[in-house]
Design a protein around this motif. Structure first.
Motif, short mmCIF file in Angstrom:
data_model
loop_
_atom_site.label_atom_id
_atom_site.label_comp_id
_atom_site.label_asym_id
_atom_site.label_seq_id
_atom_site.Cartn_x
_atom_site.Cartn_y
_atom_site.Cartn_z
N GLY A 196 28.97 40.01 3.61
CA GLY A 196 30.33 39.60 3.89
C GLY A 196 30.41 38.38 4.78
O GLY A 196 31.20 37.45 4.53
N THR A 197 29.59 38.36 5.84
CA THR A 197 29.61 37.22 6.76
C THR A 197 29.15 35.95 6.08
O THR A 197 29.74 34.88 6.27
N MET A 198 28.08 36.05 5.29
CA MET A 198 27.56 34.86 4.62
C MET A 198 28.55 34.31 3.60
O MET A 198 28.70 33.09 3.46
N ARG A 199 29.24 35.17 2.88
CA ARG A 199 30.24 34.67 1.92
C ARG A 199 31.31 33.86 2.64
O ARG A 199 31.74 32.81 2.16
N ALA A 200 31.74 34.37 3.80
CA ALA A 200 32.77 33.66 4.56
C ALA A 200 32.24 32.34 5.12
O ALA A 200 32.93 31.30 5.07
N LEU A 201 31.02 32.35 5.63
CA LEU A 201 30.45 31.13 6.19
C LEU A 201 30.18 30.08 5.13
O LEU A 201 30.39 28.88 5.34
N ARG A 202 29.71 30.53 3.96
CA ARG A 202 29.43 29.58 2.89
C ARG A 202 30.71 28.92 2.38
O ARG A 202 30.68 27.78 1.88
N GLN A 203 31.84 29.61 2.47
CA GLN A 203 33.10 28.97 2.09
C GLN A 203 33.42 27.80 3.01
O GLN A 203 34.12 26.86 2.62
N ARG A 204 32.90 27.86 4.23
CA ARG A 204 33.19 26.85 5.24
C ARG A 204 32.12 25.78 5.34
O ARG A 204 32.39 24.66 5.75
N ASN A 205 30.89 26.13 4.96
CA ASN A 205 29.78 25.17 4.97
C ASN A 205 28.82 25.55 3.85
O ASN A 205 28.03 26.48 3.99
N ARG A 206 28.90 24.84 2.75
CA ARG A 206 28.11 25.19 1.56
C ARG A 206 26.61 25.08 1.82
O ARG A 206 25.81 25.68 1.12
N ALA A 207 26.22 24.31 2.82
CA ALA A 207 24.79 24.10 3.10
C ALA A 207 24.23 25.11 4.10
O ALA A 207 23.03 25.11 4.36
N LEU A 208 25.08 25.99 4.64
CA LEU A 208 24.62 26.94 5.66
C LEU A 208 23.62 27.92 5.04
O LEU A 208 23.83 28.45 3.95
N ARG A 209 22.51 28.15 5.75
CA ARG A 209 21.44 28.99 5.23
C ARG A 209 21.48 30.39 5.84
O ARG A 209 21.73 30.55 7.05
N GLY A 210 21.21 31.40 5.02
CA GLY A 210 21.22 32.79 5.47
C GLY A 210 19.81 33.37 5.45
O GLY A 210 19.04 33.12 4.51
N TYR A 211 19.48 34.14 6.49
CA TYR A 211 18.16 34.77 6.60
C TYR A 211 18.33 36.27 6.83
O TYR A 211 19.06 36.69 7.73
N VAL A 212 17.64 37.05 6.03
CA VAL A 212 17.65 38.51 6.15
C VAL A 212 16.42 38.95 6.93
O VAL A 212 15.30 38.53 6.63
N VAL A 213 16.63 39.82 7.93
CA VAL A 213 15.54 40.28 8.78
C VAL A 213 15.18 41.73 8.44
O VAL A 213 16.07 42.57 8.30
N GLU A 214 13.89 41.99 8.30
CA GLU A 214 13.38 43.34 8.06
C GLU A 214 12.26 43.65 9.06
O GLU A 214 11.65 42.73 9.62
N PRO A 215 11.96 44.94 9.27
CA PRO A 215 10.86 45.28 10.17
C PRO A 215 9.51 44.94 9.53
O PRO A 215 9.33 45.07 8.32
N GLU A 216 8.59 44.51 10.35
CA GLU A 216 7.22 44.28 9.87
C GLU A 216 6.66 45.58 9.32
O GLU A 216 6.76 46.63 9.93
N GLY A 217 6.09 45.52 8.12
CA GLY A 217 5.54 46.71 7.48
C GLY A 217 6.52 47.49 6.63
O GLY A 217 6.15 48.47 5.98
N ALA A 218 7.80 47.06 6.63
CA ALA A 218 8.81 47.75 5.82
C ALA A 218 9.74 46.74 5.16
O ALA A 218 10.94 46.97 5.03
N ALA A 219 9.17 45.62 4.73
CA ALA A 219 9.95 44.52 4.17
C ALA A 219 10.08 44.63 2.66
O ALA A 219 9.63 43.77 1.90
N ALA A 220 10.72 45.71 2.22
CA ALA A 220 10.86 45.95 0.78
C ALA A 220 11.78 44.93 0.12
O ALA A 220 11.57 44.55 -1.04
N LEU A 221 12.82 44.49 0.81
CA LEU A 221 13.73 43.52 0.24
C LEU A 221 13.02 42.21 -0.07
O LEU A 221 13.36 41.52 -1.03
N ALA A 222 12.03 41.89 0.75
CA ALA A 222 11.26 40.66 0.54
C ALA A 222 10.19 40.84 -0.53
O ALA A 222 9.48 39.88 -0.86
N GLY A 223 10.07 42.04 -1.07
CA GLY A 223 9.08 42.30 -2.10
C GLY A 223 7.70 42.58 -1.58
O GLY A 223 6.73 42.59 -2.35
#
Length: 321
Positions: A196-223
């Motif tokens: 939700g936050t990134m969608r709102a921020l990207r509407q205001r700055n298309r170049a804004l970059r988003g980073y997802v944080v996961e715990p070391e050893g449990a980074a399933a989202l990162a594959g």
């Protein structure tokens, strides 16, 4: 600012502060803007999602007047729901793993919630809630919802979660930064805050970059392979490969932070900036500091201070610091 009709009106519009002391002490260039969502009525960012889900459900008729609400929680979502449901006249049942800190259960009970504690999976460690623990809590939440004819808040899938951050967190962060943010970092729980936050921020700055944080050893989202599903960063990092609210297309990259790094950064946040926060806030700030030391050098990064250090007094976050 005029007075609110209830405590629900005090949710959101939290202040933001620049963490210039932490940045300067590490010799880095750039700035980190921390949104102090631990100053919400329930001491966490989840108050926003709780209000968003309940407001949306009441509006579309999926939640009837006086109907019971059930949700699994690490404590923060449950606290937010306990507050909102109490004011709006809905009994609330919070279903939580015993692996979470007991302060959370006590707070929800004090706010009128019925708290159901679920035993952890075999070989789990108290204070470290894994995906296996969460699965047991999910099973219990489904059973209780069916037995009581309740409304399931379903924070991992209900669009009201991400929409609350789209409507409030993102616009607030952007305005608080004087429209200067170049990146946003968030620890993955339900994924609603990031999406939700990134969608709102990207509407205001298309170049804004988003980073997802996961715990070391449990980074399933990162594959990555899950080698340590148990970790001390409560409220997320459940080694779930998919989160429907996350919106992967908005993620520039996925980052990992160890439990110890999150712990030490949370302590530094208290000592250097006077911000008494929890583990996930430490993970967010640690990731932002890493980015200023690398690909986001000289940038302006937004982070969320997700919850209060008061919710971790029984854990090792403060006990040996």
């Amino acid at each position: 600012m005029s007075a609110s009709d209830s405590i629900i009106g005090a949710i959101g519009r939290t202040p933001s502060v620049w963490l210039d002391r932490m940045v300067a002490s590490r010799g880095l260039e750039g700035r980190i803007l921390a949104k102090l969502d631990y100053l919400n009525p329930g001491f966490s960012k989840k108050d926003r999602a709780a209000r968003g889900i309940i407001d949306a459900a009441r509006a579309d008729g999926s939640l009837a007047p006086g109907q019971t609400v059930v949700e699994l929680t690490s404590g923060n979502m449950g606290t937010g729901l306990a507050i909102v449901c109490s004011v709006l006249g809905h009994p609330f049942v919070a279903v939580m793993s015993r692996g979470n800190s007991p302060e959370r259960a006590r707070m929800m009970t004090a706010l009128g919630a019925e708290v159901v504690l679920v035993d952890q999976a075999a070989h789990s460690v108290p204070g470290e809630v894994s995906g296996a623990d969460l699965a047991l809590v999910e099973d219990a939440a489904r059973r209780i919802t069916a037995e009581r004819g309740a409304f399931r808040a379903n924070q991992f899938a209900h669009p009201g979660n991400a929409m609350a951050h789209f409507d409030t967190t993102g616009p607030e962060l952007w305005a608080d930064s004087d429209c200067s943010l170049t990146a946003f970092v968030d620890f993955a729980g339900s994924g609603g805050t990031f999406g939700g936050t990134m969608r709102a921020l990207r509407q205001r700055n298309r170049a804004l970059r988003g980073y997802v944080v996961e715990p070391e050893g449990a980074a399933a989202l990162a594959g990555q392979a899950v080698t340590h599903p148990g970790h001390p960063i409560q409220g997320g990092g459940y080694a779930m490969a998919e989160l429907s609210l996350l919106e992967r297309g908005l993620a520039h990259d996925f980052l990992t932070i160890s439990g110890d790094t999150a712990r030490q950064t949370t302590r530094a946040l208290a000592r250097q900036e006077g911000i008494f926060a929890g583990f996930s806030a430490g993970a967010n700030v640690a990731a932002a500091l890493d980015l200023l030391a690398g690909p986001e050098a000289g940038g302006r990064i937004g982070v969320i201070i997700c919850d209060s250090g008061l919710k971790y007094l029984s854990t090792d976050l403060w006990s040996d610091g």
